[in-house]
Scaffold this motif. Structure first.
Motif, PDB file in Angstrom:
ATOM      1  N   SER A   1      47.108  -2.029 -47.570  1.00 44.39           N
ATOM      2  CA  SER A   1      47.038  -0.676 -48.129  1.00 44.39           C
ATOM      3  C   SER A   1      46.904   0.385 -47.042  1.00 44.39           C
ATOM      4  CB  SER A   1      45.872  -0.589 -49.122  1.00 44.39           C
ATOM      5  OG  SER A   1      44.656  -0.935 -48.486  1.00 44.39           O
ATOM      6  N   GLY A   2      47.359   0.062 -45.823  1.00 43.45           N
ATOM      7  CA  GLY A   2      47.365   1.062 -44.753  1.00 43.45           C
ATOM      8  C   GLY A   2      46.063   1.178 -43.989  1.00 43.45           C
ATOM      9  N   GLY A   3      45.075   0.320 -44.310  1.00 41.50           N
ATOM     10  CA  GLY A   3      43.779   0.446 -43.649  1.00 41.50           C
ATOM     11  C   GLY A   3      43.570  -0.496 -42.470  1.00 41.50           C
ATOM     12  N   ALA A   4      44.624  -1.147 -42.005  1.00 37.49           N
ATOM     13  CA  ALA A   4      44.457  -2.153 -40.945  1.00 37.49           C
ATOM     14  C   ALA A   4      44.107  -1.530 -39.597  1.00 37.49           C
ATOM     15  CB  ALA A   4      45.725  -2.987 -40.824  1.00 37.49           C
ATOM     16  N   GLY A   5      43.682  -2.376 -38.658  1.00 40.57           N
ATOM     17  CA  GLY A   5      43.465  -1.931 -37.283  1.00 40.57           C
ATOM     18  C   GLY A   5      42.125  -1.289 -37.023  1.00 40.57           C
ATOM     19  N   GLU A   6      41.137  -1.576 -37.862  1.00 38.41           N
ATOM     20  CA  GLU A   6      39.810  -0.970 -37.666  1.00 38.41           C
ATOM     21  C   GLU A   6      39.042  -1.712 -36.573  1.00 38.41           C
ATOM     22  OE1 GLU A   6      38.449   1.673 -38.562  1.00 38.41           O
ATOM     23  OE2 GLU A   6      39.462   2.397 -40.361  1.00 38.41           O
ATOM     24  N   ILE A   7      39.537  -1.568 -35.357  1.00 42.34           N
ATOM     25  CA  ILE A   7      38.979  -2.294 -34.214  1.00 42.34           C
ATOM     26  C   ILE A   7      37.513  -1.927 -33.989  1.00 42.34           C
ATOM     27  CG2 ILE A   7      39.171  -2.550 -31.709  1.00 42.34           C
ATOM     28  CD1 ILE A   7      42.208  -2.243 -32.096  1.00 42.34           C
ATOM     29  N   GLY A   8      37.156  -0.690 -34.287  1.00 42.85           N
ATOM     30  CA  GLY A   8      35.769  -0.251 -34.093  1.00 42.85           C
ATOM     31  C   GLY A   8      34.769  -1.042 -34.904  1.00 42.85           C
ATOM     32  N   HIS A   9      35.243  -1.694 -35.969  1.00 41.69           N
ATOM     33  CA  HIS A   9      34.317  -2.405 -36.842  1.00 41.69           C
ATOM     34  C   HIS A   9      34.479  -3.916 -36.791  1.00 41.69           C
ATOM     35  CE1 HIS A   9      32.721   1.379 -37.967  1.00 41.69           C
ATOM     36  NE2 HIS A   9      33.972   1.820 -38.011  1.00 41.69           N
ATOM     37  N   ILE A  10      34.862  -4.390 -35.611  1.00 40.86           N
ATOM     38  CA  ILE A  10      34.693  -5.806 -35.286  1.00 40.86           C
ATOM     39  C   ILE A  10      33.272  -5.949 -34.799  1.00 40.86           C
ATOM     40  CG2 ILE A  10      35.309  -7.610 -33.638  1.00 40.86           C
ATOM     41  CD1 ILE A  10      37.974  -6.173 -33.410  1.00 40.86           C
ATOM     42  N   SER A  11      32.552  -6.905 -35.385  1.00 36.04           N
ATOM     43  CA  SER A  11      31.182  -7.124 -34.938  1.00 36.04           C
ATOM     44  C   SER A  11      31.171  -8.142 -33.804  1.00 36.04           C
ATOM     45  CB  SER A  11      30.336  -7.627 -36.100  1.00 36.04           C
ATOM     46  OG  SER A  11      29.088  -8.069 -35.610  1.00 36.04           O
ATOM     47  N   ILE A  12      30.435  -7.826 -32.731  1.00 37.89           N
ATOM     48  CA  ILE A  12      30.291  -8.798 -31.643  1.00 37.89           C
ATOM     49  C   ILE A  12      28.919  -9.477 -31.706  1.00 37.89           C
ATOM     50  CG2 ILE A  12      31.951  -7.676 -30.097  1.00 37.89           C
ATOM     51  CD1 ILE A  12      29.529  -6.527 -28.549  1.00 37.89           C
ATOM     52  N   ASP A  13      28.083  -9.060 -32.650  1.00 38.25           N
ATOM     53  CA  ASP A  13      26.763  -9.685 -32.799  1.00 38.25           C
ATOM     54  C   ASP A  13      26.252  -9.415 -34.212  1.00 38.25           C
ATOM     55  OD1 ASP A  13      24.206 -10.605 -32.738  1.00 38.25           O
ATOM     56  OD2 ASP A  13      23.535  -9.352 -31.063  1.00 38.25           O
ATOM     57  N   TYR A  14      26.230 -10.469 -35.023  1.00 37.69           N
ATOM     58  CA  TYR A  14      25.876 -10.251 -36.433  1.00 37.69           C
ATOM     59  C   TYR A  14      24.429  -9.824 -36.606  1.00 37.69           C
ATOM     60  CZ  TYR A  14      23.946 -15.042 -36.387  1.00 37.69           C
ATOM     61  OH  TYR A  14      23.235 -16.165 -36.093  1.00 37.69           O
ATOM     62  N   ASN A  15      23.616  -9.995 -35.567  1.00 44.76           N
ATOM     63  CA  ASN A  15      22.250  -9.467 -35.599  1.00 44.76           C
ATOM     64  C   ASN A  15      22.119  -8.201 -34.759  1.00 44.76           C
ATOM     65  OD1 ASN A  15      20.862 -11.316 -37.257  1.00 44.76           O
ATOM     66  ND2 ASN A  15      20.880 -12.835 -35.603  1.00 44.76           N
ATOM     67  N   GLY A  16      23.254  -7.633 -34.362  1.00 39.58           N
ATOM     68  CA  GLY A  16      23.249  -6.514 -33.418  1.00 39.58           C
ATOM     69  C   GLY A  16      22.808  -5.201 -34.032  1.00 39.58           C
ATOM     70  N   PRO A  17      22.946  -4.113 -33.269  1.00 41.33           N
ATOM     71  CA  PRO A  17      22.498  -2.804 -33.746  1.00 41.33           C
ATOM     72  C   PRO A  17      23.252  -2.357 -34.995  1.00 41.33           C
ATOM     73  CG  PRO A  17      23.784  -2.590 -31.714  1.00 41.33           C
ATOM     74  CD  PRO A  17      23.544  -4.045 -31.922  1.00 41.33           C
ATOM     75  N   LYS A  18      22.547  -1.656 -35.840  1.00 39.32           N
ATOM     76  CA  LYS A  18      23.089  -1.138 -37.097  1.00 39.32           C
ATOM     77  C   LYS A  18      24.200  -0.123 -36.797  1.00 39.32           C
ATOM     78  CE  LYS A  18      21.985  -0.767 -41.661  1.00 39.32           C
ATOM     79  NZ  LYS A  18      22.083  -1.920 -42.538  1.00 39.32           N
ATOM     80  N   CYS A  19      25.306  -0.260 -37.524  1.00 42.11           N
ATOM     81  CA  CYS A  19      26.428   0.676 -37.378  1.00 42.11           C
ATOM     82  C   CYS A  19      26.429   1.638 -38.560  1.00 42.11           C
ATOM     83  CB  CYS A  19      27.740  -0.098 -37.307  1.00 42.11           C
ATOM     84  SG  CYS A  19      29.218   0.928 -37.138  1.00 42.11           S
ATOM     85  N   ASN A  20      26.944   2.834 -38.344  1.00 41.40           N
ATOM     86  CA  ASN A  20      27.131   3.828 -39.408  1.00 41.40           C
ATOM     87  C   ASN A  20      27.777   3.277 -40.662  1.00 41.40           C
ATOM     88  OD1 ASN A  20      26.246   6.395 -39.268  1.00 41.40           O
ATOM     89  ND2 ASN A  20      27.782   7.030 -37.765  1.00 41.40           N
ATOM     90  N   CYS A  21      28.666   2.278 -40.471  1.00 39.38           N
ATOM     91  CA  CYS A  21      29.452   1.753 -41.592  1.00 39.38           C
ATOM     92  C   CYS A  21      28.614   0.846 -42.479  1.00 39.38           C
ATOM     93  CB  CYS A  21      30.664   0.987 -41.065  1.00 39.38           C
ATOM     94  SG  CYS A  21      30.275  -0.664 -40.428  1.00 39.38           S
ATOM     95  N   GLY A  22      27.390   0.492 -42.031  1.00 35.97           N
ATOM     96  CA  GLY A  22      26.535  -0.370 -42.826  1.00 35.97           C
ATOM     97  C   GLY A  22      26.462  -1.792 -42.286  1.00 35.97           C
TER      98      GLY A  22
END
Lengths: 318, 318
Positions: B156-177
């Motif tokens: 649906s045109g939303g691909a490529g959200e590289i910013g929201h690849i997680s490199i640590d599932y316990n890492g710092p909280k992101c704006n996206c939740g």
């Protein structure tokens, strides 16, 4: 399309499993022979040839083509197989060309994870879907991503390596050399290693007694059995594994904008115990526009997925 | 293709920057007006219209079309813009249709990260490449993945959200939740927060005195300035940031089988200080067949990337 069936061949390191499959994915006849990996490419090709001859004899109707799924790097456009990991000393072998000229039938060759994804697309849980992420949980964690009913291949056919998404850059070492790959949590050996380590804190878990009872090592099967009998540690362990899988998948969803996940392979035997926590983790972690769209399904093809996936290659490429 | 130039419009929350761009990506004339975001869609569209009129007056040759890049969700096939995050109260606005009927010119609308990726594809560091991963480091971390010279859009045109690849599932909280998203390390505000926290252990770092000297807050610009003057802490901090970026990118490479990364956006001003550690991390973490193929380049389009990317939409869609 002409009427007829297809031969699907699942080439493993130990056995070659093959069958006649109809266009609904039903296996009409099945055979299995040893791979004879020690005999090199010529010996293995002789076994494949033998199996095709036997199935052609058995076949009452016409056979339209042959599909082969095998581990390792395959160029599906040329049918050339490169250094399959379980078949030492192969180098580059034009398996497609060799079989095609022997049997005068169209032959399609694919990597086994891709072939399993195509099996779900043609015969299984992806039959009605345009787009899905397929992940197979076995010795390794493999995958394939289908977009607009086409397997996404990337620049050289190596795309969809879902097993090697890292969920923790400081996480456990993976066979591939990286750290925190989801395969380093959920690949069979890693999974069993994790369970053994955690079992020390849970000496009363049913897993211990069931493993003894079955006269065997701790395996995903034993963990599943314990969970089905209500063992809290086993249930929690599977849930935590599903959660980790969901974390990895949320990166895939954010990158591909594809919202249905199909889980196959042995560990998928955990069923809802693994899919539900995976879905919860996905909903928790994907970007907002995807939260309502994500779904997790179990693969439809089970024990004969290898044969069915290989035969699906014919219908996919048609 | 007819001779002529294109108008590119970079619609931001504060300013509208626009220019006449030739087919080599050169900006021939540039104007900037306030967005007047407070005046709602009608007011903002009036500003866009004003800007196009001015540029048409300035233009000596013929203008072939208009491209618009803006943050948020865009359906490029219809030109409808949905709830752009910096333009409150928009809902769904058919920007493409409105401009097209006013000016009787073809109009192309895109999300700004996609438009920046297309700018690199048509005019920039991706001009000679079939496949690349584009990542832009700014307030957010955005991206776009180009495969066979087409932007990969997903379902649906939303691909490529590289910013929201997680490199640590316990890492710092992101704006996206989610947690551990690469944006939660490298997005401007997160980056500055990280540097401030670590600065406590490095009171002698040039960053402190330079920030004072510049009479301003700590910014990526100040961190870069300190690094360029040899400040060890600043250099190490940028290197560590590059390393984290490389970890996120290695998951993208393994999933897409695409090997060249182009880095743009403000933080790309760190130059080799960030690209070299990113490349080292990539080589360390990607699957073996990709290790020799991975490359990291800096984007070619700089300060006017927004205008150039928007105008590139015309040549891309032609």
């Amino acid at each position: 399309m002409k009427n007829g069936n297809v031969i699907g061949i699942d080439l493993g390191g130990t056995n070659i499993k093959a069958g006649i499959v109809n266009r609904e994915g039903k296996i009409l006849k099945k055979v299995s022979v040893p791979t004879n990996a020690h005999s090199g490419p010529d010996g293995v090709l002789a076994q494949i040839s033998f199996v095709i001859h036997r199935l052609l004899e058995f076949s009452s109707g016409s056979i339209l083509g042959v599909g082969v799924g095998l581990p390792g790097i395959v160029d599906p456009s040329t049918g050339v197989v490169k250094n399959p990991p379980n078949l030492k000393g192969w180098g580059s072998v034009p398996v497609g060309e060799i079989l095609q000229s022997e049997f005068n039938l169209p032959v399609f060759i694919e990597n086994d994870a891709n072939s399993a994804a195509i099996g779900e697309l043609i015969f299984g849980a992806g039959k009605e879907l345009n787009d899905f992420i397929f992940v197979t949980l076995g010795t390794g964690v493999g995958g394939g991503i289908v977009v607009s009913r086409k397997l996404f291949r990337g620049s050289s056919g190596g795309a969809g390596e879902i097993g090697h998404i890292s969920i923790d850059y400081n996480g456990p070492k993976c066979n591939c050399g990286s750290r925190g790959c989801i395969e380093a949590y959920l690949g069979n050996n890693y999974l069993v290693k994790r369970v053994k380590r955690e079992l020390r804190k849970h000496p009363d878990s049913l897993i211990n007694s069931l493993a003894l009872e079955q006269g065997e090592e701790i395996t995903p099967y034993v963990i599943n059995l314990a969970a089905k009998r209500g063992d809290k540690f086993a249930i929690d362990f599977i849930a935590e594994s599903g959660r980790l899988l969901g974390f990895a998948l949320s990166s895939v969803v954010n990158l591909f904008d594809v919202h249905t996940v199909i889980i196959g392979g042995g560990v998928a035997g955990f069923g809802k115990l693994i899919t539900q926590p995976a879905l919860r983790a996905l909903k928790e972690r994907v970007l907002t526009p995807s939260k309502k769209k994500v779904k997790v399904k179990l693969a439809k093809l089970k024990n004969n997925a290898g044969i069915q996936g290989a035969s699906a290659l014919f219908f996919y490429n048609l």
